[in-house]
Design a protein around this motif. Structure first.
Motif, mmCIF file in Angstrom:
data_model
loop_
_atom_site.group_PDB
_atom_site.id
_atom_site.type_symbol
_atom_site.label_atom_id
_atom_site.label_comp_id
_atom_site.label_asym_id
_atom_site.label_seq_id
_atom_site.Cartn_x
_atom_site.Cartn_y
_atom_site.Cartn_z
ATOM 1 N N ASN A 156 -8.827 6.141 7.189
ATOM 2 C CA ASN A 156 -8.642 7.060 6.062
ATOM 3 C C ASN A 156 -7.520 7.805 6.383
ATOM 4 O OD1 ASN A 156 -11.288 5.916 3.954
ATOM 5 N ND2 ASN A 156 -11.835 5.828 5.967
ATOM 6 N N LEU A 157 -6.128 7.369 5.435
ATOM 7 C CA LEU A 157 -5.467 8.426 6.002
ATOM 8 C C LEU A 157 -4.378 8.699 5.260
ATOM 9 C CD1 LEU A 157 -3.534 5.763 8.210
ATOM 10 C CD2 LEU A 157 -4.669 6.990 8.889
ATOM 11 N N MET A 158 -5.297 9.296 3.369
ATOM 12 C CA MET A 158 -4.697 10.083 3.205
ATOM 13 C C MET A 158 -5.729 10.769 2.250
ATOM 14 S SD MET A 158 -2.074 9.423 -0.456
ATOM 15 C CE MET A 158 -3.353 8.011 -1.264
ATOM 16 N N ASP A 159 -5.679 12.189 1.570
ATOM 17 C CA ASP A 159 -6.479 13.059 1.022
ATOM 18 C C ASP A 159 -5.276 13.866 0.422
ATOM 19 O OD1 ASP A 159 -8.467 13.834 -0.387
ATOM 20 O OD2 ASP A 159 -9.220 14.697 1.361
ATOM 21 N N TRP A 160 -6.032 14.913 -1.293
ATOM 22 C CA TRP A 160 -5.273 15.241 -1.722
ATOM 23 C C TRP A 160 -6.739 16.669 -1.935
ATOM 24 C CZ3 TRP A 160 -1.923 12.886 -6.368
ATOM 25 C CH2 TRP A 160 -0.840 14.168 -6.729
ATOM 26 N N GLY A 161 -5.944 17.891 -1.560
ATOM 27 C CA GLY A 161 -7.135 19.040 -1.590
ATOM 28 C C GLY A 161 -6.645 19.564 -3.294
ATOM 29 N N SER A 162 -7.968 20.717 -2.835
ATOM 30 C CA SER A 162 -8.060 21.311 -4.333
ATOM 31 C C SER A 162 -6.852 22.715 -4.679
ATOM 32 C CB SER A 162 -9.163 22.190 -4.313
ATOM 33 O OG SER A 162 -9.204 22.812 -3.128
ATOM 34 N N SER A 163 -6.019 22.685 -3.310
ATOM 35 C CA SER A 163 -4.827 23.764 -3.467
ATOM 36 C C SER A 163 -3.617 22.833 -3.650
ATOM 37 C CB SER A 163 -4.642 24.604 -2.556
ATOM 38 O OG SER A 163 -4.296 23.602 -1.517
ATOM 39 N N SER A 374 -9.530 -10.082 -5.407
ATOM 40 C CA SER A 374 -8.759 -9.872 -4.498
ATOM 41 C C SER A 374 -9.880 -8.820 -3.459
ATOM 42 C CB SER A 374 -7.181 -9.637 -4.452
ATOM 43 O OG SER A 374 -7.607 -8.088 -5.361
ATOM 44 N N GLN A 375 -9.588 -8.250 -2.421
ATOM 45 C CA GLN A 375 -9.748 -7.126 -1.715
ATOM 46 C C GLN A 375 -9.513 -6.173 -2.231
ATOM 47 O OE1 GLN A 375 -7.206 -5.978 2.282
ATOM 48 N NE2 GLN A 375 -8.250 -6.264 3.025
ATOM 49 N N VAL A 376 -10.688 -5.215 -1.933
ATOM 50 C CA VAL A 376 -11.197 -3.809 -2.488
ATOM 51 C C VAL A 376 -10.741 -3.017 -1.829
ATOM 52 C CG1 VAL A 376 -12.604 -2.852 -4.165
ATOM 53 C CG2 VAL A 376 -12.566 -4.712 -4.272
ATOM 54 N N CYS A 377 -9.980 -2.062 -1.904
ATOM 55 C CA CYS A 377 -9.471 -1.233 -0.401
ATOM 56 C C CYS A 377 -9.771 0.340 -1.168
ATOM 57 C CB CYS A 377 -7.964 -0.836 -0.381
ATOM 58 S SG CYS A 377 -6.688 -2.611 -0.025
ATOM 59 N N ALA A 378 -9.899 0.637 -2.289
ATOM 60 C CA ALA A 378 -10.127 2.012 -2.669
ATOM 61 C C ALA A 378 -10.768 1.903 -4.021
ATOM 62 C CB ALA A 378 -9.378 2.839 -2.180
ATOM 63 N N LEU A 421 -3.661 -0.011 0.663
ATOM 64 C CA LEU A 421 -4.674 0.544 1.045
ATOM 65 C C LEU A 421 -5.650 2.275 0.850
ATOM 66 C CD1 LEU A 421 -2.768 -0.041 4.342
ATOM 67 C CD2 LEU A 421 -5.080 -1.411 3.870
ATOM 68 N N PHE A 422 -4.913 2.993 0.133
ATOM 69 C CA PHE A 422 -5.388 4.435 -0.137
ATOM 70 C C PHE A 422 -5.448 5.270 -1.195
ATOM 71 C CE2 PHE A 422 -3.735 3.638 4.516
ATOM 72 C CZ PHE A 422 -4.444 4.145 5.779
ATOM 73 N N SER A 434 -1.113 6.388 -4.802
ATOM 74 C CA SER A 434 -1.221 5.455 -3.794
ATOM 75 C C SER A 434 -0.279 5.362 -2.391
ATOM 76 C CB SER A 434 -0.908 4.170 -4.757
ATOM 77 O OG SER A 434 -0.297 4.028 -4.871
ATOM 78 N N ALA A 435 -1.342 4.561 -1.302
ATOM 79 C CA ALA A 435 -0.812 4.391 -0.569
ATOM 80 C C ALA A 435 -0.695 2.862 0.161
ATOM 81 C CB ALA A 435 -0.236 5.885 0.917
ATOM 82 N N ALA A 436 0.677 2.321 0.741
ATOM 83 C CA ALA A 436 -0.129 0.787 0.440
ATOM 84 C C ALA A 436 0.747 0.096 1.938
ATOM 85 C CB ALA A 436 0.384 0.312 0.201
ATOM 86 N N ALA A 437 0.100 -0.190 2.864
ATOM 87 C CA ALA A 437 1.169 -1.150 4.146
ATOM 88 C C ALA A 437 3.122 -1.545 3.285
ATOM 89 C CB ALA A 437 0.449 -2.393 4.601
ATOM 90 N N ASP A 438 3.251 -1.602 3.308
ATOM 91 C CA ASP A 438 4.888 -1.462 2.422
ATOM 92 C C ASP A 438 5.072 0.345 3.125
ATOM 93 O OD1 ASP A 438 3.999 -0.127 0.060
ATOM 94 O OD2 ASP A 438 4.899 -1.185 -1.229
ATOM 95 N N GLU A 439 4.749 0.444 3.603
ATOM 96 C CA GLU A 439 5.727 1.824 3.525
ATOM 97 C C GLU A 439 5.778 2.733 2.700
ATOM 98 O OE1 GLU A 439 7.892 1.483 7.325
ATOM 99 O OE2 GLU A 439 6.510 0.676 8.356
ATOM 100 N N THR A 440 4.839 2.785 1.512
ATOM 101 C CA THR A 440 6.116 3.779 0.786
ATOM 102 C C THR A 440 4.362 4.769 -0.625
ATOM 103 O OG1 THR A 440 5.272 2.296 -1.695
ATOM 104 C CG2 THR A 440 7.414 2.043 -1.005
ATOM 105 N N LEU A 441 4.899 5.263 -0.849
ATOM 106 C CA LEU A 441 4.003 6.587 -1.853
ATOM 107 C C LEU A 441 3.829 6.583 -2.988
ATOM 108 C CD1 LEU A 441 1.073 8.460 -1.573
ATOM 109 C CD2 LEU A 441 3.035 10.320 -0.313
ATOM 110 N N ARG A 442 3.253 6.138 -4.014
ATOM 111 C CA ARG A 442 3.257 6.114 -5.674
ATOM 112 C C ARG A 442 2.271 6.715 -6.025
ATOM 113 N NH1 ARG A 442 6.813 1.219 -6.370
ATOM 114 N NH2 ARG A 442 7.297 0.319 -4.171
ATOM 115 N N PHE A 443 3.159 7.725 -6.859
ATOM 116 C CA PHE A 443 2.000 8.022 -7.555
ATOM 117 C C PHE A 443 2.625 7.951 -9.155
ATOM 118 C CE2 PHE A 443 3.706 10.890 -4.904
ATOM 119 C CZ PHE A 443 2.903 11.850 -3.993
#
Length: 472
Positions: A156-163, A374-378, A421-422, A434-443
């Motif tokens: 579990n490698l990603m989290d978005w905080g309240s700030s 398909s595999q459910v990641c999150a 994954l996350f 969303s962060a994936a094994a393709d090494e991108t972070l998308r909003f």
């Protein structure tokens, strides 16, 4: 067991093009192959004109289908009314070929619906205003690079905080991305013997951050001063893949199958132990009330733990789960408590299960199960509407938005070329990262804007970490 690798590596490739993390993907020299992003790999593009390929046509078959009586069930009844081929041809010529004016002909505008029953009398059954369907963008609002993101389903490698700061672990380094300013900073790079980072979770105050390591240590950081406050040692025997906060309690789940409640305010921090999993704990989530804890493991088990039961047991809650649920047939990582129904929990299974299940956590009853294919990641709930978002692995690597409770698909968001994954949700509940094994972070602006913005409740967390100076 799920198809995730337990072997840990930071994913670094010396031969690959090195690029800075969390930068706009459009500015980087590295781009994934365009062919992998096609939504329909089998589709052929012939430009802006349609050119029929007669070599691919079977003219004899087409003539047979137009002239011969078919014997399939769907068309048998309709064709039974035609006494012969000659009658069929005559009917075709009469109704269609010799009367082309009927095809796409203009007609008078249909009359307006009557809104009154009689002059001056309004209908007692007024039509309710139809709520306009929300527009859901099909592409990511922003894409950032995330090199060296570890491709491991159980972490579990990603989290978005309240700030409004998003934290993401890339190999041995923890990065912070400020959503308000778009700036990126590096919090810490752990020693190679301790890394890579295996889990991350923001405290409720949005200032303090917990980091789980492959070495089994847990670090607590003050992100406002970039200062390491404390390292929790000896909690687990191997890597810490899941973390969850409940006020001043940090709950940790390890590869050893143990779940430990740690009170970060005191020196002897391990105050509660839950033992029910025989394999790695890959999912941990506290309910909104803080009364129930859901845990999912690589042993395909889902446990519901209740605070009142644990606190009343002298054995520190050991083996005293409220519910032990065995319906999933693969690892249970994706967990999401419903924001509008306190006892409703959604869970997702791995590649051999592929199901999203809904549970009444008071009774332990499974309310519904949906095979996603398909595999459910999150999983993430929409805080403003009755909707659920899921992210998936093989084979489409998509995000799917579901209407609850009908579980009708509202949208499928594609763009990632490897399993997603996350996922993490912005504090206002509108944007999903969303962060994936393709090494991108998308909003993704998938949850829309709430009609009425509710002010966040003011909660004091100043007493959570005030004693760290003397308990290091």
């Amino acid at each position: 067991m799920d198809a995730g690798s337990h072997s840990i590596s930071s994913g670094k490739n010396s031969a690959a093009v090195q690029r800075p993390p969390l930068q706009e993907a459009g500015s980087r020299p590295y781009m994934p192959p365009l062919s992998t992003t096609s939504r329909n790999p089998s589709a052929k593009c012939y430009g802006d004109r349609f050119i029929p390929d007669r070599s691919a046509m079977d003219m004899d078959l087409a003539h047979y289908l137009l002239t011969e009586t078919k014997k399939d069930k769907e068309n048998a009844a309709a064709l039974a009314a035609s006494p012969s081929k000659e009658a069929y041809r005559r009917l075709l010529a009469e109704k269609l070929l010799n009367n082309r004016t009927r095809i796409l002909a203009f007609r008078n505008k249909p009359p307006e619906p009557e809104n009154v029953l009689a002059a001056g009398t309004v209908s007692s059954h007024q039509a309710k205003p139809v709520k306009q369907r929300r527009y859901i963008p099909q592409s990511a609002e922003r894409t950032l690079d995330a090199p060296d993101l570890v491709d491991d389903y159980y972490l579990n490698l990603m989290d978005w905080g309240s700030s409004n700061v998003l934290s993401i672990a890339l190999g041995d380094t923890m990065y912070l991305w400020d959503a308000s300013s778009g700036s990126t900073s590096e919090l810490v790079t752990v020693e190679e013997d301790n890394g890579p980072i295996t889990s991350v979770s923001w405290a409720p105050d949005g200032r303090h951050l917990a980091i789980g390591l492959n070495s089994s240590d847990i670090q607590l950081w003050d992100t406002s001063s970039n200062r390491l406050l404390r390292t929790l040692k000896g909690v687990h025997e191997s890597r810490v893949g899941s973390l969850a906060w409940n006020n001043n309690i940090l709950t940790t789940g390890g590869m050893d199958g143990r779940i430990v409640n740690n009170d970060v305010r005191i020196r002897d921090h391990a105050v509660q132990t839950y033992q029910g999993h025989s394999q790695e704990v890959c999912g941990l989530k506290w309910s909104g009330s803080g009364q129930q804890l859901a845990s999912g493991g690589n042993d395909n088990l889902l446990h519901i733990w209740d605070v009142s039961m644990a606190s009343s047991m002298p054995s520190a809650g050991r083996n005293q789960w409220l519910h032990r649920l065995e319906d999933h047939t693969a690892a249970v990582k994706a967990l999401a408590w419903c924001p509008f129904q306190s006892n409703l929990l959604a869970t997702g299974g791995g590649g051999s299960d592929r199901c999203i299940k809904f549970w009444n956590t008071h009774t332990g009853a499974c309310l519904n199960s949906v095979d996603t294919g398909s595999q459910v990641c999150a999983l993430l709930w929409n805080k403003n509407e009755r909707e659920l978002l899921s992210s998936h692995g093989f084979t489409q690597n998509q995000l799917t938005l579901w209407k609850y409770p009908s579980m009708v698909k509202m949208a499928e968001l594609t763009g990632h070329t490897s399993r997603v994954l996350f996922m993490a949700q912005s504090p206002d509940g509108c944007t999903v990262a969303s962060a994936a094994a393709d090494e991108t972070l998308r909003f993704w602006n998938v949850f829309g804007t709430p009609e009425v913005a509710k002010p966040a409740p003011k909660t004091s967390h100043t007493g959570m970490f005030n004693s760290f100076n003397h308990i290091r």
